[in-house]
Design a protein around this motif. Sequence first.
Motif, PDB file in Angstrom:
ATOM      1  N   GLY A  12       0.824  -1.212   0.000  1.00 32.30           N
ATOM      2  CA  GLY A  12       0.000   0.000   0.000  1.00 32.30           C
ATOM      3  C   GLY A  12       0.853   1.254   0.000  1.00 32.30           C
ATOM      4  N   ALA A  13       0.581   2.128  -1.007  1.00 28.44           N
ATOM      5  CA  ALA A  13       1.351   3.381  -1.099  1.00 28.44           C
ATOM      6  C   ALA A  13       0.470   4.580  -0.799  1.00 28.44           C
ATOM      7  CB  ALA A  13       1.976   3.493  -2.483  1.00 28.44           C
ATOM      8  N   HIS A  15      -0.916   7.053   2.654  1.00 31.80           N
ATOM      9  CA  HIS A  15      -0.167   7.920   3.587  1.00 31.80           C
ATOM     10  C   HIS A  15       0.601   7.096   4.614  1.00 31.80           C
ATOM     11  CE1 HIS A  15      -2.191  11.119   1.559  1.00 31.80           C
ATOM     12  NE2 HIS A  15      -3.238  10.316   1.564  1.00 31.80           N
ATOM     13  N   ALA A  16       0.034   5.965   5.024  1.00 35.59           N
ATOM     14  CA  ALA A  16       0.745   5.085   5.960  1.00 35.59           C
ATOM     15  C   ALA A  16       1.894   4.391   5.242  1.00 35.59           C
ATOM     16  CB  ALA A  16      -0.216   4.049   6.541  1.00 35.59           C
ATOM     17  N   VAL A  36      -1.648  -0.711  -5.811  1.00 38.05           N
ATOM     18  CA  VAL A  36      -2.605  -1.068  -6.864  1.00 38.05           C
ATOM     19  C   VAL A  36      -2.358  -0.195  -8.097  1.00 38.05           C
ATOM     20  CG1 VAL A  36      -5.071  -1.036  -7.468  1.00 38.05           C
ATOM     21  CG2 VAL A  36      -4.351  -1.853  -5.207  1.00 38.05           C
ATOM     22  N   CYS A  46      -9.963  11.952  -0.075  1.00 39.14           N
ATOM     23  CA  CYS A  46     -11.105  12.794   0.293  1.00 39.14           C
ATOM     24  C   CYS A  46     -10.677  14.257   0.289  1.00 39.14           C
ATOM     25  CB  CYS A  46     -11.641  12.320   1.632  1.00 39.14           C
ATOM     26  SG  CYS A  46     -13.303  12.912   1.949  1.00 39.14           S
ATOM     27  N   VAL A 124      -1.329  -7.312  -3.834  1.00 40.49           N
ATOM     28  CA  VAL A 124      -0.942  -8.434  -2.964  1.00 40.49           C
ATOM     29  C   VAL A 124      -2.212  -9.189  -2.573  1.00 40.49           C
ATOM     30  CG1 VAL A 124       0.033  -9.048  -0.715  1.00 40.49           C
ATOM     31  CG2 VAL A 124       1.168  -7.330  -2.153  1.00 40.49           C
ATOM     32  N   GLY A 155      -5.508   0.557   3.495  1.00 40.61           N
ATOM     33  CA  GLY A 155      -6.510   1.624   3.458  1.00 40.61           C
ATOM     34  C   GLY A 155      -7.924   1.104   3.337  1.00 40.61           C
ATOM     35  N   GLY A 199     -17.138   8.286   3.445  1.00 47.47           N
ATOM     36  CA  GLY A 199     -17.713   8.830   2.224  1.00 47.47           C
ATOM     37  C   GLY A 199     -17.042  10.109   1.807  1.00 47.47           C
ATOM     38  N   GLN A 370      -5.510   2.918   7.828  1.00 54.75           N
ATOM     39  CA  GLN A 370      -6.962   2.691   7.861  1.00 54.75           C
ATOM     40  C   GLN A 370      -7.321   1.218   8.095  1.00 54.75           C
ATOM     41  OE1 GLN A 370      -8.781   5.602   6.193  1.00 54.75           O
ATOM     42  NE2 GLN A 370     -10.849   4.821   6.148  1.00 54.75           N
ATOM     43  N   THR A 375      -9.256   6.715  10.629  1.00 51.18           N
ATOM     44  CA  THR A 375      -9.602   7.499   9.455  1.00 51.18           C
ATOM     45  C   THR A 375      -8.709   8.727   9.441  1.00 51.18           C
ATOM     46  OG1 THR A 375     -11.337   8.756   8.351  1.00 51.18           O
ATOM     47  CG2 THR A 375     -11.528   8.568  10.720  1.00 51.18           C
ATOM     48  N   GLY A 376      -8.333   9.176   8.282  1.00 51.22           N
ATOM     49  CA  GLY A 376      -7.509  10.386   8.187  1.00 51.22           C
ATOM     50  C   GLY A 376      -6.108  10.083   7.698  1.00 51.22           C
TER      51      GLY A 376
HETATM   52  C1  LIG Z   1     -14.189   7.781  -0.305  1.00 49.98           C
HETATM   53  C2  LIG Z   1     -13.315   8.102   0.851  1.00 49.98           C
HETATM   54  C3  LIG Z   1     -13.668   9.087   1.714  1.00 49.98           C
HETATM   55  C4  LIG Z   1     -12.873   9.408   2.799  1.00 49.98           C
HETATM   56  N1  LIG Z   1     -13.254  10.400   3.620  1.00 49.98           N
HETATM   57  C5  LIG Z   1     -12.455  10.781   4.629  1.00 49.98           C
HETATM   58  C6  LIG Z   1     -12.792  11.875   5.449  1.00 49.98           C
HETATM   59  O1  LIG Z   1     -13.822  12.504   5.273  1.00 49.98           O
HETATM   60  N2  LIG Z   1     -11.971  12.210   6.462  1.00 49.98           N
HETATM   61  C7  LIG Z   1     -10.842  11.522   6.678  1.00 49.98           C
HETATM   62  O2  LIG Z   1     -10.118  11.865   7.603  1.00 49.98           O
HETATM   63  N3  LIG Z   1     -10.509  10.487   5.918  1.00 49.98           N
HETATM   64  C8  LIG Z   1     -11.284  10.115   4.907  1.00 49.98           C
HETATM   65  N4  LIG Z   1     -10.951   9.075   4.127  1.00 49.98           N
HETATM   66  C9  LIG Z   1      -9.890   8.253   4.568  1.00 49.98           C
HETATM   67  C10 LIG Z   1      -8.522   8.621   4.132  1.00 49.98           C
HETATM   68  O3  LIG Z   1      -8.451   8.627   2.755  1.00 49.98           O
HETATM   69  C11 LIG Z   1      -7.697   7.546   4.732  1.00 49.98           C
HETATM   70  O4  LIG Z   1      -7.841   7.578   6.142  1.00 49.98           O
HETATM   71  C12 LIG Z   1      -6.257   7.579   4.443  1.00 49.98           C
HETATM   72  O5  LIG Z   1      -6.000   7.773   3.111  1.00 49.98           O
HETATM   73  C13 LIG Z   1      -5.719   6.258   4.930  1.00 49.98           C
HETATM   74  O6  LIG Z   1      -4.411   6.098   4.559  1.00 49.98           O
HETATM   75  P1  LIG Z   1      -3.843   4.648   4.343  1.00 49.98           P
HETATM   76  O7  LIG Z   1      -2.437   4.846   3.999  1.00 49.98           O
HETATM   77  O8  LIG Z   1      -4.190   3.801   5.486  1.00 49.98           O
HETATM   78  O9  LIG Z   1      -4.652   4.085   3.103  1.00 49.98           O
HETATM   79  P2  LIG Z   1      -4.947   4.686   1.659  1.00 49.98           P
HETATM   80  O10 LIG Z   1      -4.583   6.095   1.553  1.00 49.98           O
HETATM   81  O11 LIG Z   1      -6.330   4.279   1.339  1.00 49.98           O
HETATM   82  O12 LIG Z   1      -3.937   3.877   0.749  1.00 49.98           O
HETATM   83  C14 LIG Z   1      -4.058   2.497   0.582  1.00 49.98           C
HETATM   84  C15 LIG Z   1      -3.002   2.040  -0.404  1.00 49.98           C
HETATM   85  O13 LIG Z   1      -2.930   0.646  -0.378  1.00 49.98           O
HETATM   86  C16 LIG Z   1      -2.865   0.143  -1.698  1.00 49.98           C
HETATM   87  N5  LIG Z   1      -3.360  -1.218  -1.598  1.00 49.98           N
HETATM   88  C17 LIG Z   1      -4.472  -1.645  -0.952  1.00 49.98           C
HETATM   89  N6  LIG Z   1      -4.552  -2.974  -0.961  1.00 49.98           N
HETATM   90  C18 LIG Z   1      -3.474  -3.413  -1.657  1.00 49.98           C
HETATM   91  C19 LIG Z   1      -3.004  -4.702  -2.015  1.00 49.98           C
HETATM   92  N7  LIG Z   1      -3.652  -5.812  -1.652  1.00 49.98           N
HETATM   93  N8  LIG Z   1      -1.869  -4.779  -2.751  1.00 49.98           N
HETATM   94  C20 LIG Z   1      -1.170  -3.666  -3.108  1.00 49.98           C
HETATM   95  N9  LIG Z   1      -1.578  -2.437  -2.772  1.00 49.98           N
HETATM   96  C21 LIG Z   1      -2.707  -2.309  -2.048  1.00 49.98           C
HETATM   97  C22 LIG Z   1      -3.652   1.116  -2.515  1.00 49.98           C
HETATM   98  O14 LIG Z   1      -3.264   1.056  -3.864  1.00 49.98           O
HETATM   99  C23 LIG Z   1      -3.258   2.417  -1.844  1.00 49.98           C
HETATM  100  O15 LIG Z   1      -2.058   2.870  -2.393  1.00 49.98           O
HETATM  101  C24 LIG Z   1     -11.700   8.710   3.019  1.00 49.98           C
HETATM  102  C25 LIG Z   1     -11.341   7.695   2.134  1.00 49.98           C
HETATM  103  C26 LIG Z   1     -12.130   7.400   1.048  1.00 49.98           C
HETATM  104  C27 LIG Z   1     -11.718   6.314   0.112  1.00 49.98           C
END
Ligand SMILES: Cc1cc2nc3c(=O)[nH]c(=O)nc-3n(C[C@H](O)[C@H](O)[C@H](O)COP(=O)(O)OP(=O)(O)OC[C@H]3O[C@@H](n4cnc5c(N)ncnc54)[C@H](O)[C@@H]3O)c2cc1C
Length: 634
Positions: A12-13, A15-16, A36, A46, A124, A155, A199, A370, A375-376
């Motif tokens: 996953g690329a 923010h985390a 992905v 968002c 993955v 995420g 959302g 996430q 969230t965030g």
């Molecule tokens: C529609 C929507 C609305 C949102 N609304 C809000 C909001 O109002 N307020 C708020 O604070 N946050 C909101 N968020 C959440 C915010 O986007 C996330 O909290 C934040 O981006 C989480 O970061 P993350 O790194 O955990 O995951 P993400 O930023 O989601 O990144 C996940 C990464 O993992 C990769 N990935 C996933 N599974 C695989 C796999 N099996 N193999 C390879 N790569 C993979 C994806 O390609 C992506 O690069 C929202 C998210 C979405 C989708």
Amino acid sequence: MWDGIYDVIVVGAGHAGCEAALAAARMGCKTALFTVNVDKIAEMSCNPAIGGVAKGTVVREIDALGGEMAKNIDETGIQFRILNRRKGPAVRAPRAQADKYAYRDRMRKIIENTPNLEIVQQIVDDIIVEDGKVKGVVTHINARYGAKAVVVTAGTFLKGKIFIGFKEFEGGRMWEPAANKLSNFYIRHGFKVARLKTGTPVRLDGTTIDFSKMERQDGDEPPPFFSYWTEPKEIEQIPCWLTYTTPETHRIIKENLHRSPMYGECKLISGVGVRYCPSIEDKIVKFPDKERHHVFVEPEGRNTVEFYPNGTSTSLPFDVQEKIIRSIPGLENAKIIRPAYAIEYDFVDPTHLYPTLETKIIKGLFNAGQINGTTGYEEAAGQGIVAGINAALYALNKDERFILGRDEAYIGVMIDDLVNKGVREPYRLFTSRAEYRLLIRYDNADYRLAKYGYRFGLLTREQYERVKRKYETIKVFIEKLKEVKVKPEVINPVLEKAGSTPLKESKTVYEVLKRPEVKLYEILKVISFKLDIEDRKLLEEILEEVEIEVKYEGYIKRQLEDVKKFRKLENVKIPQDFDYSIVPISTEEKQKLKEMKPLTLGQAARLEGIRPASIPILAIYIEKWKRGEVKLES
Ligand SMILES: Cc1cc2nc3c(=O)[nH]c(=O)nc-3n(C[C@H](O)[C@H](O)[C@H](O)COP(=O)(O)OP(=O)(O)OC[C@H]3O[C@@H](n4cnc5c(N)ncnc54)[C@H](O)[C@@H]3O)c2cc1C
């Protein structure tokens, strides 16, 4: 047999994942970052903004640990502000509007140019485990990659399902495929997996918005950048705009609730949503008496016409989305470029994790972001850097583990909450979650955390020396303020201007500065004692710190006393082979402790279902165990 072998694989690329991969690679681990879609690295799914109350402090903490988020927003932000400037320092925080495309591009460039770090665009599907230890991953094209440690930051992608009214389809985000197989790996290995939802609003064409009907909101000048290492510079800041929902908006939503996938005739969404960032229909249902709700209209970048109407997230059908938007002043003729939608996804119960973010079930497997029910972007990035550091320590066979305390950082508070209490709804950080919030402020993150950044090789010696010099200067300066006296005829004009009672006799600058209404920079204009520092940014940081330390000295002292008590329990380590069955406490408590494997007595005390009276008893038995006076019951 392997298509590639690494020390650390990050899945996953987002923010985390970006922070985790950068930390591991910078610590010298051969690292691969799986995603992905490589064009969506550090995508803002968002709102196009970083920071805010508590979240802004996390960004500064990541910066002090040697992470990238603060620098990335400083280089790509289009508006910077300090929130709650007139309130106490515990709730003050930086926030910036991002150019989401520039943010993404810069982060990708940093990742591409980091030694030891490779990007792999593959999904993955599975994680390879042998003898309870992680060995690698398998992707959707059946490629196999070996690794000593794996960090999963998936995420909203795990079995992600998107909803617009009763229309539903699979997706990790709009226009990106879901990762449908990876949650099966967790279920197979005995992890609890459940559903959450979030959302996002529509995106609007700015050329069709009438801004004259809205309130303009400008950034602060000069722009307050996030990173301790960003040099002051001028940038062109772009305004945001404020408008409100109307009775017509509320009527449209109420009349169409039956078409919502959450409230409607067919309830399609069962996952729990974000309480503090609700959809517009959630707000209308939960606060029926509120006449209007804020809508912040925010630009998504410098080179795009798209605007983000913050506060109007919805999963209602598209024709209703159009009606809602047109009922808002200034948006009567606004054209929708992208529809709003809700997304439901799998998350993995974070009580399966140690505070290092390593899973208790599989060695060398870490979860962050996430997927842990948060969230965030900031919450995700904060976990990402901790998981990345710990994955690197594990892969490098180091005995040390990196755990942040609740008294050290908001990141520590968040991880402690997650691993001890779990989540029932998407977890977001607030200042109210932190007991010692006057100690873990946004201004002093470098004081609290730069030592770790330096120890793990994520900050240079020069950066760390700057932090040490800064706090030595602050200490000396405060002592000096206790010695230097000001005469009434010198200071009274300053006091009068500030609306403060004039002095009748000389007092130390320290005593005068304690008055809330008197500002240090005003005092410094009239006294001869000056700080001999040419670096303007460093000088401002020092003055801000001195002002806070002097004005809030009493409260800070009290919190430091509380921390001493907290540390007493926190410093008692529980041996990992400790047998809870020998402790005379209830069976339920024994079961809970056995299952949760707390690392310290403090962590045990914070678990739900553990009675305060049981803690001293547990302490006695841990002590006996360490002295060899009691043994494992066979
Ligand atoms: C529609 C929507 C609305 C949102 N609304 C809000 C909001 O109002 N307020 C708020 O604070 N946050 C909101 N968020 C959440 C915010 O986007 C996330 O909290 C934040 O981006 C989480 O970061 P993350 O790194 O955990 O995951 P993400 O930023 O989601 O990144 C996940 C990464 O993992 C990769 N990935 C996933 N599974 C695989 C796999 N099996 N193999 C390879 N790569 C993979 C994806 O390609 C992506 O690069 C929202 C998210 C979405 C989708």
